[in-house]
Write an enzyme that holds these catalytic residues in place. Structure first.
Site, PDB file in Angstrom:
ATOM      1  NE  ARG A 117      -6.232   1.610  -0.177  1.00  0.00           N
ATOM      2  CZ  ARG A 117      -6.222   2.811   0.395  1.00  0.00           C
ATOM      3  NH1 ARG A 117      -5.106   3.301   0.890  1.00  0.00           N
ATOM      4  NH2 ARG A 117      -7.322   3.519   0.475  1.00  0.00           N
ATOM      5  CD  GLU A 120      -9.083  -1.109   4.106  1.00  0.00           C
ATOM      6  OE1 GLU A 120      -9.199  -0.383   3.107  1.00  0.00           O
ATOM      7  OE2 GLU A 120      -8.838  -0.656   5.238  1.00  0.00           O
ATOM      8  NE  ARG A 136      -7.606   6.313  20.398  1.00  0.00           N
ATOM      9  CZ  ARG A 136      -6.667   5.674  19.708  1.00  0.00           C
ATOM     10  NH1 ARG A 136      -6.139   4.583  20.168  1.00  0.00           N
ATOM     11  NH2 ARG A 136      -6.246   6.128  18.550  1.00  0.00           N
ATOM     12  CG  HIS A 180     -13.014   3.493   2.919  1.00  0.00           C
ATOM     13  ND1 HIS A 180     -13.778   4.471   3.529  1.00  0.00           N
ATOM     14  CD2 HIS A 180     -11.730   3.785   3.185  1.00  0.00           C
ATOM     15  CE1 HIS A 180     -12.972   5.324   4.145  1.00  0.00           C
ATOM     16  NE2 HIS A 180     -11.726   4.944   3.952  1.00  0.00           N
ATOM     17  CG  ASN A 219      -1.854   1.133   1.293  1.00  0.00           C
ATOM     18  OD1 ASN A 219      -1.780   2.048   0.482  1.00  0.00           O
ATOM     19  ND2 ASN A 219      -2.761   1.100   2.258  1.00  0.00           N
ATOM     20  CG  ASP A 241      -7.638   9.473  18.683  1.00  0.00           C
ATOM     21  OD1 ASP A 241      -8.609   8.849  19.169  1.00  0.00           O
ATOM     22  OD2 ASP A 241      -6.528   8.955  18.496  1.00  0.00           O
ATOM     23  NE  ARG A 279     -10.539  12.872   2.936  1.00  0.00           N
ATOM     24  CZ  ARG A 279     -10.285  11.572   3.042  1.00  0.00           C
ATOM     25  NH1 ARG A 279     -11.203  10.731   3.458  1.00  0.00           N
ATOM     26  NH2 ARG A 279      -9.111  11.108   2.685  1.00  0.00           N
TER      27      ARG A 279
END
Ligand code: AMP
Length: 404
Positions: free
Chosen positions: A92, A385, A285, A181, A10, A283, A242
């Site tokens: 990928r 993936e 979390r 994705h 990738n 993030d 985004r």
């Protein structure tokens, strides 16, 4: 005997992620990452199965140097890329346009088509091409397979894939909804059907891939019928950095009134919006920690994130008509129980609910989090993936007789 190993690459603009898999049992023989390629402070982190991680610092000038360094590390573990055990390299590739509907063995024509798609994937496809050319130079005899992020979404009907703009203009500039994705949506929708003990061809799933980038898809009988990302990965859900969906007129406004250039707006919407734009953190979390402390900005960011997610769940319920399962995956989807609970709150009339105790359980396995006897299953299904890329690559190469 056929070779059994697949190397998955990738390749990003300044990074190279890799995994070497043994397809007899889908196990990882080694995984690793080269970062900051082209800088003085490049770093390679390599972890062989069952062994200690090793790190290398210093300047790695380009992808060629990066892959050679990876090959050296693999060789130290007796897993060299010159091994006859290596069946193929799976790459990928982010954008395959309308043309690539399946994984494809790479030849000159395929390379040319990936190159032709650069205008719609200016950040990703050049990096992917570099990775492919580098790998070809290292092992010219080996089949190299491109697995496209867009391929799973090429089954979308025109009604979902087209924007409602002038058809001639759209066609001239290849403007349509491609989705991304796809490898994850394919893997997770199939794994969800398997978790339910159902045939994927008869199972309807809403897949919520919630990572730093995030997308939803509506999958009917194993085929994608709608997805939330569009021409680029900017459309759809609120993401880490985004914006997702927005009135396109915001862009003209920022140009005319805000005096911003196209590049500045591109950076604003792709890198400085979403959760980070709303509250300074991307993030989940950290955002949840702040929410728990009563931070109102973090709470608003969380609410906006959930509101958008819920709208897509409702929309894809309507698109599918009958839903067998909703599956959460990727960093946020697999780990953030509060996101899963909030996204489905109030949807009991649709047969959608989350069981508090089941939702709180952590784990690496696919699992159900809906209450016993629920009309629609809700599941957490860890994505993979690299395994999907390796599986598709191996099936193509061994099946087509191209292996060495
Ligand atoms: P991905 O792009 O799939 O690697 O997902 C990365 C994102 O997952 C991070 O930016 C976090 O927002 C989120 N994430 C990872 N671990 C957790 C966790 N334990 N709880 C909540 N969010 C998490």
């Amino acid at each position: 005997m056929s070779p059994t190993r697949v190397l998955v690459l990738n390749s990003g603009s300044s990074s190279l992620k890799y995994q070497l898999l043994d397809m007899r049992d889908s196990s990882r023989l080694a995984v690793g990452l080269v970062e900051r390629i082209g800088e003085q402070t490049s770093r390679l982190k390599h972890t062989p199965a069952g062994g200690e991680s090793r790190e290398r610092g210093g300047a790695i000038a380009d992808h060629d140097g990066a892959l050679k360094a990876v090959a050296e590390e693999l060789a130290r573990d007796g897993l060299g890329l010159d091994s006859p055990e290596l069946a193929a390299i799976g790459h990928r590739v982010v954008h395959g346009g309308k043309f690539f509907t399946e994984p494809t063995v790479i030849d000159d024509a395929v390379l040319a088509e990936i190159e032709r798609l650069i205008p719609v994937a200016p950040l990703h496809n050049p990096a992917n091409l570099t990775g492919i050319r580098t790998a070809q130079a290292l092992r010219p005899d080996l089949p190299q397979v491109a697995v496209f992020d867009t391929a799973f979404h090429t089954t979308m009907p025109e009604s979902a894939a087209r924007y409602a703009i002038d058809v001639k203009t759209a066609d001239e500039h290849r403007i349509r909804r491609y989705g991304f994705h796809g490898t994850s949506h394919a893997y997770v929708s199939r794994a969800t059907a398997e978790l339910l003990g159902k045939d994927p061809a008869e199972t309807n799933v809403i897949v919520l891939h919630l990572g730093n980038g995030a997308s939803a898809s509506a999958v009917r009988g194993g085929r994608c019928v709608d997805t939330s990302m569009g021409l680029t990965p900017l459309e759809g859900l609120v993401m880490g950095t985004r914006s997702g969906d927005m009135d396109p007129a915001v862009i003209f406004h920022l140009m005319r009134v805000g005096g911003m250039s196209a590049d500045e707006i591109d950076t604003l919407l792709n890198k400085k919006s979403g959760l980070i734009g709303l509250c300074g953190d991307n993030d989940m979390r950290e955002i949840r920690r702040r929410v728990d402390e009563g931070d109102e900005q973090a709470e608003l960011a969380f609410d906006i994130y959930i509101h958008r997610l819920k709208k897509y769940i409702g929309a894809y319920y309507a698109v599918l008509g009958r839903v067998d399962a909703v599956a959460f995956t990727a960093g946020v989807g697999e780990n953030a129980a509060p996101v899963r609970a909030a996204a489905l709150t109030g949807l009991e009339e649709l047969g959608l609910a989350v069981d508090g105790e089941r939702n709180a359980v952590r784990g690496d396995e696919a699992r159900l989090i809906s209450p016993e006897g629920a009309r629609v299953a809700v599941a957490v299904v860890p994505t993979d993936e690299e395994l999907e890329i390796a599986t598709q690559t191996y099936a193509l190469v061994i099946g087509s007789g191209n292996h060495t």
